[in-house]
Design a protein around this motif. Structure first.
Motif, mmCIF file in Angstrom:
data_model
loop_
_atom_site.group_PDB
_atom_site.id
_atom_site.type_symbol
_atom_site.label_atom_id
_atom_site.label_comp_id
_atom_site.label_asym_id
_atom_site.label_seq_id
_atom_site.Cartn_x
_atom_site.Cartn_y
_atom_site.Cartn_z
ATOM 1 N N ILE A 1 0.849 -1.183 0.000
ATOM 2 C CA ILE A 1 0.000 0.000 0.000
ATOM 3 C C ILE A 1 0.890 1.240 0.000
ATOM 4 N N ILE A 2 0.590 2.187 -0.884
ATOM 5 C CA ILE A 2 1.290 3.465 -0.916
ATOM 6 C C ILE A 2 0.325 4.520 -0.390
ATOM 7 N N ILE A 3 0.694 5.172 0.714
ATOM 8 C CA ILE A 3 -0.162 6.193 1.299
ATOM 9 C C ILE A 3 0.111 7.508 0.585
ATOM 10 N N GLU A 4 -0.884 8.012 -0.133
ATOM 11 C CA GLU A 4 -0.717 9.203 -0.947
ATOM 12 C C GLU A 4 -0.231 10.388 -0.111
ATOM 13 N N ASP A 5 0.663 11.173 -0.712
ATOM 14 C CA ASP A 5 1.186 12.420 -0.131
ATOM 15 C C ASP A 5 2.045 12.203 1.112
ATOM 16 N N THR A 6 2.372 10.951 1.430
ATOM 17 C CA THR A 6 3.191 10.704 2.614
ATOM 18 C C THR A 6 4.499 10.000 2.283
ATOM 19 N N GLY A 7 4.532 9.293 1.151
ATOM 20 C CA GLY A 7 5.727 8.522 0.828
ATOM 21 C C GLY A 7 5.856 7.257 1.654
ATOM 22 N N ILE A 8 4.784 6.875 2.355
ATOM 23 C CA ILE A 8 4.819 5.688 3.203
ATOM 24 C C ILE A 8 4.384 4.463 2.387
ATOM 25 N N TYR A 9 5.200 3.414 2.452
ATOM 26 C CA TYR A 9 4.886 2.148 1.803
ATOM 27 C C TYR A 9 4.729 1.106 2.904
ATOM 28 N N MET A 10 3.694 0.312 2.830
ATOM 29 C CA MET A 10 3.534 -0.718 3.866
ATOM 30 C C MET A 10 2.712 -1.895 3.366
ATOM 31 N N LYS A 11 3.004 -3.047 3.963
ATOM 32 C CA LYS A 11 2.160 -4.226 3.820
ATOM 33 C C LYS A 11 1.434 -4.418 5.135
ATOM 34 N N GLU B 1 3.184 -16.890 11.712
ATOM 35 C CA GLU B 1 3.367 -17.498 10.399
ATOM 36 C C GLU B 1 2.794 -16.598 9.304
ATOM 37 N N SER B 2 1.708 -15.909 9.578
ATOM 38 C CA SER B 2 1.137 -15.011 8.580
ATOM 39 C C SER B 2 2.079 -13.849 8.283
ATOM 40 N N LEU B 3 2.782 -13.367 9.297
ATOM 41 C CA LEU B 3 3.772 -12.312 9.085
ATOM 42 C C LEU B 3 4.932 -12.824 8.235
ATOM 43 N N ARG B 4 5.334 -14.079 8.475
ATOM 44 C CA ARG B 4 6.428 -14.656 7.686
ATOM 45 C C ARG B 4 6.018 -14.830 6.227
ATOM 46 N N LEU B 5 4.796 -15.311 6.004
ATOM 47 C CA LEU B 5 4.346 -15.574 4.637
ATOM 48 C C LEU B 5 4.113 -14.293 3.836
ATOM 49 N N THR B 6 3.638 -13.266 4.507
ATOM 50 C CA THR B 6 3.277 -12.038 3.798
ATOM 51 C C THR B 6 4.364 -10.977 3.826
ATOM 52 N N GLY C 1 1.617 -9.728 19.586
ATOM 53 C CA GLY C 1 2.111 -9.317 18.280
ATOM 54 C C GLY C 1 1.156 -8.587 17.369
ATOM 55 N N ALA C 2 -0.145 -8.575 17.656
ATOM 56 C CA ALA C 2 -1.076 -7.797 16.827
ATOM 57 C C ALA C 2 -0.822 -6.309 17.068
ATOM 58 N N ASP C 3 -1.111 -5.488 16.078
ATOM 59 C CA ASP C 3 -0.859 -4.046 16.195
ATOM 60 C C ASP C 3 -2.120 -3.231 16.437
ATOM 61 N N LEU C 4 -3.238 -3.687 15.902
ATOM 62 C CA LEU C 4 -4.509 -2.978 16.043
ATOM 63 C C LEU C 4 -5.622 -4.010 16.097
ATOM 64 N N VAL C 5 -6.525 -3.903 17.081
ATOM 65 C CA VAL C 5 -7.662 -4.820 17.203
ATOM 66 C C VAL C 5 -8.949 -4.016 17.099
ATOM 67 N N LEU C 6 -9.791 -4.400 16.141
ATOM 68 C CA LEU C 6 -11.083 -3.766 15.925
ATOM 69 C C LEU C 6 -12.193 -4.755 16.263
ATOM 70 N N GLU C 7 -13.326 -4.243 16.714
ATOM 71 C CA GLU C 7 -14.444 -5.119 17.066
ATOM 72 C C GLU C 7 -15.319 -5.404 15.851
ATOM 73 N N LEU C 8 -15.595 -6.681 15.608
ATOM 74 C CA LEU C 8 -16.593 -7.066 14.618
ATOM 75 C C LEU C 8 -17.963 -6.823 15.234
ATOM 76 N N VAL D 1 -5.283 -2.644 4.123
ATOM 77 C CA VAL D 1 -4.972 -4.071 4.299
ATOM 78 C C VAL D 1 -4.610 -4.688 2.950
ATOM 79 N N THR D 2 -3.437 -5.286 2.886
ATOM 80 C CA THR D 2 -2.964 -5.888 1.638
ATOM 81 C C THR D 2 -3.209 -7.383 1.578
ATOM 82 N N HIS D 3 -3.222 -8.064 2.740
ATOM 83 C CA HIS D 3 -3.379 -9.522 2.784
ATOM 84 C C HIS D 3 -4.425 -9.909 3.826
ATOM 85 N N LEU D 4 -5.197 -10.934 3.519
ATOM 86 C CA LEU D 4 -6.128 -11.522 4.479
ATOM 87 C C LEU D 4 -5.618 -12.915 4.796
#
Length: 444
Positions: A2-12, A33-38, A73-80, A106-109
């Motif tokens: 993901i490229i965040i417009e106007d910030t120059g930030i690249y992230m998966k 394992e999901s972090l390793r694969l992605t 290890g999770a960074d952000l938790v949202l409620e379903l 979000v780039t990967h599920l």
């Protein structure tokens, strides 16, 4: 990427849909394992709140379970939202995938499965979504022969397996769950479509296809005990969440809880020092009163409750002896215990068919409620605030100002379910129930 417009930030960014009821070693393995694969920089978890998809209360409250995930290890938790958290696999997946998709980062599920083959699950999902004529004809033949629907579906897919679409979501060839696996054999479909995590994974992919989402699905093969295994069998085994819950319901163990990361075990033990593990039967009196008050009018207005079940509840109500035993009493060949438990929970939480119609008109999830985040994830939060198509709710008491009336009505269901859960969970503790409106996100 993901490229965040106007910030120059690249992230998966890795997205995970979970209940963490409670967070155990198997969940920890999937997250790492999901972090390793992605190769993701961050992980966002969409987690069920205080009630879960099998139609039951969670073992312990959502903020404690969110903290377990963050400390592991999770960074952000949202409620379903509750409406989806306690619904069938189709709506559970639809709500959760939509929430992740609307964040815009979000780039990967990533999800667990028994088969461990992303491409195979994608092929099945595409066929079920597109329903080609060959598959529809095969399904009709199988149903006409007397097979129950789940088995008929598996047999129909086996008949047309050579016609299944290839790499329908443009999966990367470097994905270990795609490359080098070879085509599915016809006999594999029965196994795949009878395994709960495979079924849920297929629904996640169908939701991605329906939304034309750019998120890439990646599956992690489930290791250790099966989803339905009820017993903890050894110190080197990845046991199921069900086994941990059963051990706690029967008697809280005096020694260390096996198969949980230390951070998760510490939080669970802290909860158990003040409260009992929460189970369905703790809600028996409330459920009976609700059913009794509406016996004359019936229950068909509630989500997923057909006329047949409504009539059976009315006829059997005098035999009510508890939440779980009533589910067993109502169970039939065509309606499972879990389906009935979900229906009863919909009645108890006042979730109606019209609520789902309204929510779908709002594109399923019109807000993202934050349960917790890591301080080190500030770049992720900044990206979500910039890219999300829905409001990020951190202070729930102020949410009404930023949401439409219908969206806030959906959020009110979460607020009321949270207050109700704490009322039951805190019983006997001497602790005040408090208000969901006063709760703040967990920060670690």
């Amino acid at each position: 990427m993901i490229i965040i417009e106007d910030t120059g930030i690249y992230m998966k960014v890795n997205g995970i849909i979970a209940e963490y009821n409670p967070f155990h070693n198997g969940h920890n393995y999937q997250l790492k394992e999901s972090l390793r694969l992605t190769g993701a920089d961050f992980t966002i978890v969409v987690m069920s709140g205080n009630f879960v998809q099998r139609g039951a209360p969670a073992l312990l409250d959502k903020h404690t379970r969110a903290e377990m995930a963050l400390r592991c290890g999770a960074d952000l938790v949202l409620e379903l939202p509750t409406l989806y958290a306690v619904s069938s696999a189709e709506y559970f997946a639809g709500g959760a995938v939509t929430l992740l998709d609307q964040l815009g980062v979000v780039t990967h599920l990533c999800f667990g499965s028994e088969c461990g083959r992303t491409e195979s699950l994608c092929q099945i999902a595409a066929c079920l979504s597109e329903e080609p004529a060959e598959y529809s004809a095969a399904l009709r033949r199988c149903l006409k022969s007397g097979l129950p629907y789940p088995l008929a579906r598996a047999r129909a897919l086996a008949e047309v397996h050579t016609l299944l679409p290839q790499n329908c979501l443009c999966l990367p060839e470097t994905d270990e769950s795609v490359s080098g696996k070879g085509p599915l054999l016809p006999e594999a479909f029965d196994s795949i479509l009878s395994s709960p995590n495979n079924i849920l994974g297929i629904e996640y992919i169908r939701a991605l296809l329906n939304r034309k989402s750019s998120m890439i699905p990646i599956t992690v093969k489930r290791l250790g005990a099966g989803y339905h295994d009820k017993f903890i069998s050894g110190s080197d085994c990845l046991c199921s969440a069900l086994a941990i819950r059963q051990a706690l319901y029967n008697a809280s163990p005096k020694g260390p809880l096996l198969h949980m990361p230390p951070e998760s075990e510490m939080l669970l033990r802290a909860w158990l020092r003040e409260y009992r593990p929460v189970c369905s039967d703790a809600f028996s009196s409330a459920l009976y009163y609700k059913l009794l008050m509406e016996k004359e009018s019936g229950y068909e207005k509630y989500l997923d409750v057909p006329a047949e079940l409504s009539n059976r509840i009315r006829k059997q109500l005098n035999s009510f002896a508890g939440y779980e035993s009533f589910c067993h009493l109502l169970k039939t060949k065509n309606m499972t215990y879990t389906r009935i438990s979900r229906c009863l929970l919909h009645i108890l939480l006042d979730l109606k068919k019209e609520d789902m119609i309204t929510a779908k008109a709002l594109d399923y999830v019109p807000y993202a409620r934050v349960l917790g985040f890591r301080r080190a994830a500030e770049p992720l939060l900044g990206a979500v605030r910039k890219c999300a198509s829905i409001p990020l709710v951190t202070k729930i008491a102020d949410a009404e100002k930023s949401l439409s009336a219908d969206a806030y009505r959906l959020l009110r269901q979460d607020i009321q379910a949270g207050d109700f859960f704490r009322c039951v969970a805190f019983e006997g503790s001497g602790k005040a129930v408090g208000s969901e409106l006063s709760l703040s996100p967990v920060i670690v």
